[in-house]
Each structure stands twice: as C-alpha cells, then as structure tokens.
Motif scaffolding. Structure first.
Motif, PDB file in Angstrom:
ATOM      1  N   PRO A 139      57.743 -57.011 -50.365  1.00 34.13           N
ATOM      2  CA  PRO A 139      56.658 -57.496 -51.227  1.00 34.13           C
ATOM      3  C   PRO A 139      56.584 -56.653 -52.497  1.00 34.13           C
ATOM      4  O   PRO A 139      57.087 -55.529 -52.541  1.00 34.13           O
ATOM      5  CB  PRO A 139      55.405 -57.308 -50.360  1.00 34.13           C
ATOM      6  N   GLN A 140      55.951 -57.183 -53.528  1.00 29.84           N
ATOM      7  CA  GLN A 140      55.857 -56.469 -54.796  1.00 29.84           C
ATOM      8  C   GLN A 140      55.203 -55.105 -54.616  1.00 29.84           C
ATOM      9  O   GLN A 140      55.613 -54.127 -55.244  1.00 29.84           O
ATOM     10  CB  GLN A 140      55.057 -57.292 -55.793  1.00 29.84           C
ATOM     11  N   SER A 141      54.189 -55.017 -53.765  1.00 31.00           N
ATOM     12  CA  SER A 141      53.489 -53.741 -53.562  1.00 31.00           C
ATOM     13  C   SER A 141      54.424 -52.674 -53.013  1.00 31.00           C
ATOM     14  O   SER A 141      54.272 -51.485 -53.317  1.00 31.00           O
ATOM     15  CB  SER A 141      52.301 -53.940 -52.610  1.00 31.00           C
ATOM     16  N   ALA A 211      48.252 -38.380 -53.253  1.00 30.29           N
ATOM     17  CA  ALA A 211      48.701 -37.116 -52.661  1.00 30.29           C
ATOM     18  C   ALA A 211      49.387 -37.355 -51.322  1.00 30.29           C
ATOM     19  O   ALA A 211      50.331 -36.644 -50.957  1.00 30.29           O
ATOM     20  CB  ALA A 211      47.522 -36.163 -52.499  1.00 30.29           C
ATOM     21  N   ALA A 212      48.916 -38.381 -50.591  1.00 30.13           N
ATOM     22  CA  ALA A 212      49.459 -38.697 -49.264  1.00 30.13           C
ATOM     23  C   ALA A 212      50.553 -39.758 -49.318  1.00 30.13           C
ATOM     24  O   ALA A 212      51.063 -40.164 -48.265  1.00 30.13           O
ATOM     25  CB  ALA A 212      48.329 -39.167 -48.347  1.00 30.13           C
ATOM     26  N   ASP A 213      50.923 -40.229 -50.520  1.00 31.55           N
ATOM     27  CA  ASP A 213      51.911 -41.313 -50.680  1.00 31.55           C
ATOM     28  C   ASP A 213      51.495 -42.556 -49.898  1.00 31.55           C
ATOM     29  O   ASP A 213      52.322 -43.229 -49.269  1.00 31.55           O
ATOM     30  CB  ASP A 213      53.308 -40.861 -50.242  1.00 31.55           C
ATOM     31  N   ASP A 214      50.212 -42.891 -49.970  1.00 39.35           N
ATOM     32  CA  ASP A 214      49.666 -44.062 -49.274  1.00 39.35           C
ATOM     33  C   ASP A 214      49.188 -45.056 -50.339  1.00 39.35           C
ATOM     34  O   ASP A 214      48.193 -44.811 -51.024  1.00 39.35           O
ATOM     35  CB  ASP A 214      48.511 -43.633 -48.372  1.00 39.35           C
ATOM     36  N   TYR A 215      49.893 -46.177 -50.464  1.00 41.95           N
ATOM     37  CA  TYR A 215      49.589 -47.140 -51.526  1.00 41.95           C
ATOM     38  C   TYR A 215      49.171 -48.498 -50.952  1.00 41.95           C
ATOM     39  O   TYR A 215      49.361 -49.533 -51.595  1.00 41.95           O
ATOM     40  CB  TYR A 215      50.799 -47.285 -52.450  1.00 41.95           C
ATOM     41  N   ARG A 216      48.580 -48.499 -49.761  1.00 43.81           N
ATOM     42  CA  ARG A 216      48.188 -49.762 -49.133  1.00 43.81           C
ATOM     43  C   ARG A 216      46.964 -50.378 -49.786  1.00 43.81           C
ATOM     44  O   ARG A 216      46.810 -51.597 -49.787  1.00 43.81           O
ATOM     45  CB  ARG A 216      47.933 -49.531 -47.643  1.00 43.81           C
ATOM     46  N   ASP A 217      46.081 -49.560 -50.325  1.00 47.85           N
ATOM     47  CA  ASP A 217      44.860 -50.058 -50.961  1.00 47.85           C
ATOM     48  C   ASP A 217      45.217 -50.675 -52.317  1.00 47.85           C
ATOM     49  O   ASP A 217      45.840 -50.015 -53.158  1.00 47.85           O
ATOM     50  CB  ASP A 217      43.884 -48.899 -51.145  1.00 47.85           C
ATOM     51  N   PRO A 218      44.826 -51.930 -52.593  1.00 49.97           N
ATOM     52  CA  PRO A 218      45.144 -52.559 -53.881  1.00 49.97           C
ATOM     53  C   PRO A 218      44.595 -51.785 -55.081  1.00 49.97           C
ATOM     54  O   PRO A 218      45.227 -51.759 -56.144  1.00 49.97           O
ATOM     55  CB  PRO A 218      44.500 -53.947 -53.769  1.00 49.97           C
ATOM     56  N   VAL A 219      43.429 -51.162 -54.925  1.00 54.09           N
ATOM     57  CA  VAL A 219      42.868 -50.373 -56.026  1.00 54.09           C
ATOM     58  C   VAL A 219      43.744 -49.146 -56.285  1.00 54.09           C
ATOM     59  O   VAL A 219      44.041 -48.803 -57.437  1.00 54.09           O
ATOM     60  CB  VAL A 219      41.415 -49.954 -55.726  1.00 54.09           C
ATOM     61  N   THR A 220      44.174 -48.486 -55.226  1.00 51.52           N
ATOM     62  CA  THR A 220      45.085 -47.345 -55.371  1.00 51.52           C
ATOM     63  C   THR A 220      46.380 -47.779 -56.048  1.00 51.52           C
ATOM     64  O   THR A 220      46.897 -47.091 -56.931  1.00 51.52           O
ATOM     65  CB  THR A 220      45.400 -46.736 -53.995  1.00 51.52           C
ATOM     66  N   LEU A 221      46.901 -48.922 -55.646  1.00 52.56           N
ATOM     67  CA  LEU A 221      48.158 -49.416 -56.219  1.00 52.56           C
ATOM     68  C   LEU A 221      48.016 -49.625 -57.727  1.00 52.56           C
ATOM     69  O   LEU A 221      48.884 -49.233 -58.508  1.00 52.56           O
ATOM     70  CB  LEU A 221      48.555 -50.716 -55.525  1.00 52.56           C
ATOM     71  N   GLN A 226      48.736 -47.100 -63.376  1.00 57.52           N
ATOM     72  CA  GLN A 226      48.208 -46.734 -64.694  1.00 57.52           C
ATOM     73  C   GLN A 226      48.278 -45.230 -64.920  1.00 57.52           C
ATOM     74  O   GLN A 226      48.640 -44.768 -66.011  1.00 57.52           O
ATOM     75  CB  GLN A 226      46.766 -47.228 -64.818  1.00 57.52           C
ATOM     76  N   LEU A 227      47.939 -44.458 -63.883  1.00 55.17           N
ATOM     77  CA  LEU A 227      47.921 -43.004 -64.029  1.00 55.17           C
ATOM     78  C   LEU A 227      49.332 -42.446 -64.201  1.00 55.17           C
ATOM     79  O   LEU A 227      49.579 -41.601 -65.078  1.00 55.17           O
ATOM     80  CB  LEU A 227      47.239 -42.368 -62.818  1.00 55.17           C
TER      81      LEU A 227
END
Length: 253
Positions: A139-141, A211-221, A226-227
């Motif tokens: 998936p794109q994410s 920091a934890a390399d966890d990108y499951r949350d759409p807001v985090t993604l 952007q950051l």
C-alpha cells in the motif's frame, strides 16, 4: 548479499572485490559511462566504466541502478577506473512505485553523502530499504514508511540525528498529548514556548511514533512526511530532488 572481503593491493590506488551498488550512471565520451556507486568499505565512489556503452561490453548490463555487485577499480583522484564488476544476485529489482522510491533514495544519497566516506551501517540500511521496496503490492502508506525510516538513518549517519522523543533545550520527554513546534537545528519545543520561531507545528504523538518508526497512524504519516521534507530540504541547501518531485506529482509520498 554474500561478498568476498574487499582487498587493497600493495598499490594504494587499487581496490579489489568490494561490495557495492550502482546509484546512477551517465554517458562519458563516446563509449564509456561515469558510474556513481555506494560501497560497503569505501562509501560513495565515482568510477569510469570504459567501453561500457559498446554493444558487446560485459559491463553494459551490469552497471545499472540497484544492482548488487563486487567492484574492482584503480586510480587516483575523485574519478577511478572500473576494472571488473561481478553480479552478486540475491536482490529483486524494485518495480513500479518501489522503483520510483528507490530512485529517490539514490538521489538523496548522491546529494548528501561525501565521496569516499565509509558508512557501513548505512550500507546495511540501504540493502534493507531496497529489499522492502522490492515487495509486491505494497500500500502507499508502506512505501512512505520505508522512505521515512531510511531518511532518519541517513541523517543520523551524517551526524544530523533527530531526537524526536525529547524536547530541545530542556531534554524533557516529549508527551504524546501535547503539541510542539519543530525548529530547524534545534528540535521540538512545546508550542507555548516557541516564541515565534516555529518552522512546523507537530503533535507529540507524531514525534514519538517517528522515534519508534511506527507510521500506522494517518496523522503521523502525513506530519512525518512534512517534517522530514523540511529537515532534508534544510540540509540540501537549495538542491532539488527530481525524483521526489515526481513522487509528489504521482502519489504525494
């Protein structure tokens, strides 16, 4: 990728059998190529592949991006002469979106890594990123997460590690429920203490997820994209990443 140990001949100008990948190649004179490589023992090295554009050259099909090789070269100065390249196999070529992401990673390394500065840990990270990008039907994410993880490791190798889990200046732990502003060359500050110096507003949860390399949350993604773009643009010093522009147009990664 299994490789024989790299060896240095009695002539300091010659290197034999060092593991590496092709990052980019382009025409040189009538029949040759300049090949930008990333090697385990020597970092980024530019090589002249003489005659590689001739139809019957043994190098013609080898010096392609993402190809795992054993490389041997000689010479002095920034541009060495490639003498031998042996395909090592064991790694599928990324396809589709994975291929575009791979080109982005390669371009990022070409523009940020100094020549002949070894980064053995980053070499392993690069192999892992290519392996992940070679997976089918992601998936794109998932592609975005692979890029964010590699960007973090690249910045850390260059001495620009981002302490996302701690506040700048105070060193206090970042709180998931609090909002922060990110200030370039400093880090995250609580939003109420930014004093107008904010480069980007970001949630504490996003910083902790990164920091934890966890990108499951759409807001985090979204916020991590952007950051990291902000931070990388700062270190690029105005250089354009053409592969990233293409990715932005296609998939907004």
């Amino acid at each position: 990728m299994n490789a024989r140990p790299a060896t240095l001949s009695p002539e300091r100008s010659r290197v034999d059998n060092t593991a590496g990948f092709v990052l980019h190649s382009y025409p040189f004179r009538e029949t040759s190529l300049i090949v930008e490589t990333f090697t385990h023992a020597h970092g980024r090295v530019a090589l002249v592949a003489r005659g590689a554009r001739r139809p019957r050259s043994q190098l013609r099909g080898l010096v392609q991006a993402f190809t795992p090789l054993l490389l041997s070269w000689a010479g002095k100065g920034e541009l060495r002469t490639l003498h031998r390249a042996e395909w090592q196999g064991g790694l599928a070529l990324p396809q589709g979106m994975g291929l575009l992401c791979g080109f982005y990673i390669n371009e990022l390394m070409l523009k940020l890594l100094a020549r002949e500065d070894p980064h053995e840990n980053l070499f392993a990270d690069y192999q892992a990123a290519l392996q992940a990008l070679s997976s089918s039907a992601l998936p794109q994410s998932a592609y975005a997460a692979i890029l964010r993880r590699f960007e973090k490791r690249l910045l850390a190798e260059l001495g620009y590690a981002q302490p996302f889990e701690f506040e700048a200046d105070s060193g206090h732990a970042v709180l998931a429920q609090q909002d922060y502003v990110y200030v370039l060359d400093r880090g995250a500050l609580p939003a109420q203490r930014a004093n107008g110096h904010a480069d980007m507003r970001v949630s504490g949860k996003t910083l902790l997820d990164m920091a934890a390399d966890d990108y499951r949350d759409p807001v985090t993604l979204m916020q991590s994209k952007q950051l990291m773009r902000l931070i990388i643009n700062h270190h690029l010093g105005g250089q354009t990443l053409h592969a990233r522009e293409l990715l932005k147009d296609l998939q907004q990664l």
